[in-house]
Scaffold this motif. Structure first.
Motif, PDB file in Angstrom:
ATOM      1  N   ALA A  40     -31.325 -53.313   0.726  1.00 48.40           N
ATOM      2  CA  ALA A  40     -31.208 -54.117   1.947  1.00 48.40           C
ATOM      3  C   ALA A  40     -32.531 -54.804   2.273  1.00 48.40           C
ATOM      4  CB  ALA A  40     -30.757 -53.238   3.112  1.00 48.40           C
ATOM      5  N   MET A  41     -33.644 -54.082   2.112  1.00 45.01           N
ATOM      6  CA  MET A  41     -34.948 -54.709   2.359  1.00 45.01           C
ATOM      7  C   MET A  41     -35.195 -55.843   1.370  1.00 45.01           C
ATOM      8  SD  MET A  41     -37.647 -51.865   3.741  1.00 45.01           S
ATOM      9  CE  MET A  41     -37.317 -50.431   2.754  1.00 45.01           C
ATOM     10  N   ASP A  42     -34.806 -55.650   0.124  1.00 45.02           N
ATOM     11  CA  ASP A  42     -34.923 -56.722  -0.876  1.00 45.02           C
ATOM     12  C   ASP A  42     -34.067 -57.922  -0.478  1.00 45.02           C
ATOM     13  OD1 ASP A  42     -36.695 -55.319  -2.502  1.00 45.02           O
ATOM     14  OD2 ASP A  42     -35.097 -54.525  -3.791  1.00 45.02           O
ATOM     15  N   ASN A  43     -32.832 -57.664  -0.077  1.00 44.39           N
ATOM     16  CA  ASN A  43     -31.920 -58.736   0.311  1.00 44.39           C
ATOM     17  C   ASN A  43     -32.413 -59.499   1.533  1.00 44.39           C
ATOM     18  OD1 ASN A  43     -30.159 -58.202  -1.790  1.00 44.39           O
ATOM     19  ND2 ASN A  43     -28.843 -56.884  -0.552  1.00 44.39           N
ATOM     20  N   LEU A  44     -33.147 -58.824   2.395  1.00 41.12           N
ATOM     21  CA  LEU A  44     -33.709 -59.466   3.584  1.00 41.12           C
ATOM     22  C   LEU A  44     -35.072 -60.099   3.304  1.00 41.12           C
ATOM     23  CD1 LEU A  44     -32.680 -56.798   6.227  1.00 41.12           C
ATOM     24  CD2 LEU A  44     -31.776 -59.122   6.006  1.00 41.12           C
ATOM     25  N   ALA A  45     -35.443 -60.138   2.029  1.00 37.23           N
ATOM     26  CA  ALA A  45     -36.673 -60.789   1.551  1.00 37.23           C
ATOM     27  C   ALA A  45     -37.951 -60.126   2.067  1.00 37.23           C
ATOM     28  CB  ALA A  45     -36.661 -62.282   1.884  1.00 37.23           C
ATOM     29  N   PHE A  46     -37.902 -58.809   2.259  1.00 43.01           N
ATOM     30  CA  PHE A  46     -39.131 -58.087   2.568  1.00 43.01           C
ATOM     31  C   PHE A  46     -39.967 -58.048   1.297  1.00 43.01           C
ATOM     32  CE2 PHE A  46     -36.640 -56.622   6.087  1.00 43.01           C
ATOM     33  CZ  PHE A  46     -37.533 -56.218   7.066  1.00 43.01           C
ATOM     34  N   GLU A  47     -41.209 -58.456   1.403  1.00 45.72           N
ATOM     35  CA  GLU A  47     -42.112 -58.384   0.259  1.00 45.72           C
ATOM     36  C   GLU A  47     -42.398 -56.916  -0.059  1.00 45.72           C
ATOM     37  OE1 GLU A  47     -43.239 -60.954  -1.498  1.00 45.72           O
ATOM     38  OE2 GLU A  47     -42.221 -62.431  -0.226  1.00 45.72           O
ATOM     39  N   GLU A  48     -42.833 -56.665  -1.289  1.00 47.40           N
ATOM     40  CA  GLU A  48     -43.143 -55.290  -1.707  1.00 47.40           C
ATOM     41  C   GLU A  48     -44.203 -54.655  -0.802  1.00 47.40           C
ATOM     42  OE1 GLU A  48     -44.953 -53.203  -5.651  1.00 47.40           O
ATOM     43  OE2 GLU A  48     -43.392 -54.724  -5.978  1.00 47.40           O
ATOM     44  N   GLU A  49     -45.209 -55.441  -0.418  1.00 46.76           N
ATOM     45  CA  GLU A  49     -46.269 -54.916   0.464  1.00 46.76           C
ATOM     46  C   GLU A  49     -45.713 -54.570   1.846  1.00 46.76           C
ATOM     47  OE1 GLU A  49     -50.559 -56.213   2.404  1.00 46.76           O
ATOM     48  OE2 GLU A  49     -49.770 -57.368   0.727  1.00 46.76           O
ATOM     49  N   GLU A  50     -44.795 -55.375   2.350  1.00 47.00           N
ATOM     50  CA  GLU A  50     -44.181 -55.089   3.644  1.00 47.00           C
ATOM     51  C   GLU A  50     -43.363 -53.804   3.576  1.00 47.00           C
ATOM     52  OE1 GLU A  50     -43.273 -59.394   5.649  1.00 47.00           O
ATOM     53  OE2 GLU A  50     -42.185 -58.910   3.792  1.00 47.00           O
ATOM     54  N   GLN A  51     -42.621 -53.642   2.501  1.00 44.73           N
ATOM     55  CA  GLN A  51     -41.832 -52.424   2.328  1.00 44.73           C
ATOM     56  C   GLN A  51     -42.748 -51.204   2.262  1.00 44.73           C
ATOM     57  OE1 GLN A  51     -38.785 -52.526  -0.727  1.00 44.73           O
ATOM     58  NE2 GLN A  51     -38.474 -54.725  -0.418  1.00 44.73           N
ATOM     59  N   SER A  52     -43.846 -51.342   1.557  1.00 48.51           N
ATOM     60  CA  SER A  52     -44.793 -50.243   1.438  1.00 48.51           C
ATOM     61  C   SER A  52     -45.376 -49.876   2.807  1.00 48.51           C
ATOM     62  CB  SER A  52     -45.914 -50.616   0.467  1.00 48.51           C
ATOM     63  OG  SER A  52     -46.812 -49.546   0.328  1.00 48.51           O
ATOM     64  N   CYS A  53     -45.689 -50.882   3.606  1.00 49.12           N
ATOM     65  CA  CYS A  53     -46.224 -50.628   4.956  1.00 49.12           C
ATOM     66  C   CYS A  53     -45.200 -49.915   5.830  1.00 49.12           C
ATOM     67  CB  CYS A  53     -46.659 -51.932   5.617  1.00 49.12           C
ATOM     68  SG  CYS A  53     -48.177 -52.617   4.938  1.00 49.12           S
ATOM     69  N   ILE A  54     -43.946 -50.310   5.728  1.00 45.59           N
ATOM     70  CA  ILE A  54     -42.886 -49.653   6.500  1.00 45.59           C
ATOM     71  C   ILE A  54     -42.789 -48.187   6.092  1.00 45.59           C
ATOM     72  CG2 ILE A  54     -40.371 -49.523   6.797  1.00 45.59           C
ATOM     73  CD1 ILE A  54     -40.407 -52.652   6.587  1.00 45.59           C
ATOM     74  N   LEU A  55     -42.844 -47.933   4.794  1.00 42.01           N
ATOM     75  CA  LEU A  55     -42.748 -46.555   4.313  1.00 42.01           C
ATOM     76  C   LEU A  55     -43.974 -45.741   4.703  1.00 42.01           C
ATOM     77  CD1 LEU A  55     -41.138 -47.244   0.837  1.00 42.01           C
ATOM     78  CD2 LEU A  55     -40.033 -46.764   3.030  1.00 42.01           C
ATOM     79  N   ASP A  56     -45.128 -46.401   4.774  1.00 39.15           N
ATOM     80  CA  ASP A  56     -46.333 -45.713   5.254  1.00 39.15           C
ATOM     81  C   ASP A  56     -46.165 -45.270   6.704  1.00 39.15           C
ATOM     82  OD1 ASP A  56     -47.580 -46.070   2.803  1.00 39.15           O
ATOM     83  OD2 ASP A  56     -48.856 -47.729   3.480  1.00 39.15           O
ATOM     84  N   VAL A  57     -45.564 -46.107   7.529  1.00 44.45           N
ATOM     85  CA  VAL A  57     -45.333 -45.757   8.934  1.00 44.45           C
ATOM     86  C   VAL A  57     -44.337 -44.597   9.023  1.00 44.45           C
ATOM     87  CG1 VAL A  57     -44.405 -46.557  11.147  1.00 44.45           C
ATOM     88  CG2 VAL A  57     -45.951 -48.028   9.837  1.00 44.45           C
ATOM     89  N   VAL A  58     -43.275 -44.651   8.238  1.00 42.30           N
ATOM     90  CA  VAL A  58     -42.296 -43.563   8.218  1.00 42.30           C
ATOM     91  C   VAL A  58     -42.995 -42.256   7.843  1.00 42.30           C
ATOM     92  CG1 VAL A  58     -40.267 -42.658   6.989  1.00 42.30           C
ATOM     93  CG2 VAL A  58     -40.292 -45.035   7.779  1.00 42.30           C
ATOM     94  N   ALA A  59     -43.818 -42.293   6.816  1.00 42.75           N
ATOM     95  CA  ALA A  59     -44.552 -41.095   6.380  1.00 42.75           C
ATOM     96  C   ALA A  59     -45.530 -40.634   7.454  1.00 42.75           C
ATOM     97  CB  ALA A  59     -45.288 -41.376   5.071  1.00 42.75           C
ATOM     98  N   ALA A  60     -46.207 -41.565   8.100  1.00 40.82           N
ATOM     99  CA  ALA A  60     -47.170 -41.211   9.150  1.00 40.82           C
ATOM    100  C   ALA A  60     -46.475 -40.490  10.301  1.00 40.82           C
ATOM    101  CB  ALA A  60     -47.893 -42.460   9.650  1.00 40.82           C
ATOM    102  N   VAL A  61     -45.291 -40.953  10.673  1.00 42.55           N
ATOM    103  CA  VAL A  61     -44.546 -40.290  11.751  1.00 42.55           C
ATOM    104  C   VAL A  61     -44.241 -38.841  11.363  1.00 42.55           C
ATOM    105  CG1 VAL A  61     -42.346 -40.264  13.019  1.00 42.55           C
ATOM    106  CG2 VAL A  61     -43.584 -42.426  12.700  1.00 42.55           C
TER     107      VAL A  61
END
Length: 152
Positions: free
Chosen positions: A89-110
């Motif tokens: 879904a993130m790929d389909n919404l054109a999230f760049e790889e770096e953006e996806q990584s940042c989102i996952l970093d926030v999830v991990a930080a929480v």
């Protein structure tokens, strides 16, 4: 979420609105026998070893936010499959790889912030209930993931 409907010739024929309630309390205190947000379980189940290691993540049972409700699995859900769908879904919404990584970093930080524990700081003499962090490890991991490595 607004969904727009078109007919076969591209003409607008309707729309629908769907509201999502994102309860903040669900992160720290999900109801008994319910899980917190699925992204946490999906990520821990679906990430590769390198991605987990880079974010200092382990199993679901390592995180207080995920075990407090005593529900870590839902029979009808395949977290690995859902993880792949989330990434797709993130790929389909054109999230760049770096953006996806940042989102996952926030999830991990929480998740790491949920493991921060406090204790009474008896060294403080002003009479208030002062607290200090019991173990800086989870806080330091979260800070690093959020790009705030240097803190007092």
């Amino acid at each position: 979420l607004v969904i727009v409907h078109f007919n076969g010739s591209g003409r607008l024929v309707g729309s629908s609105t769907q509201n999502y309630l994102l309860e903040k309390t669900r992160v720290v205190a999900p109801p008994n026998s319910e899980r917190s947000y699925h992204i946490f379980y999906q990520a821990l189940s679906g990430m590769g070893k390198l991605e987990l290691s880079e974010r200092h993540l382990g199993s679901i049972n390592d995180f207080a936010l995920l075990t407090s409700s005593k529900c870590t699995q839902v029979d009808e859900l395949d977290d690995v499959k859902e993880w792949k769908a989330t990434l797709n879904a993130m790929d389909n919404l054109a999230f760049e790889e770096e953006e996806q990584s940042c989102i996952l970093d926030v999830v991990a930080a929480v998740l790491h912030l949920g493991n921060v524990q406090f204790t009474l700081d008896t060294a403080v003499a002003h009479g208030d209930n002062a607290a200090k962090v019991l173990d800086l490890g989870p806080l330091q991991r979260a800070a690093k993931l959020l790009g705030a490595e240097h803190f007092a």
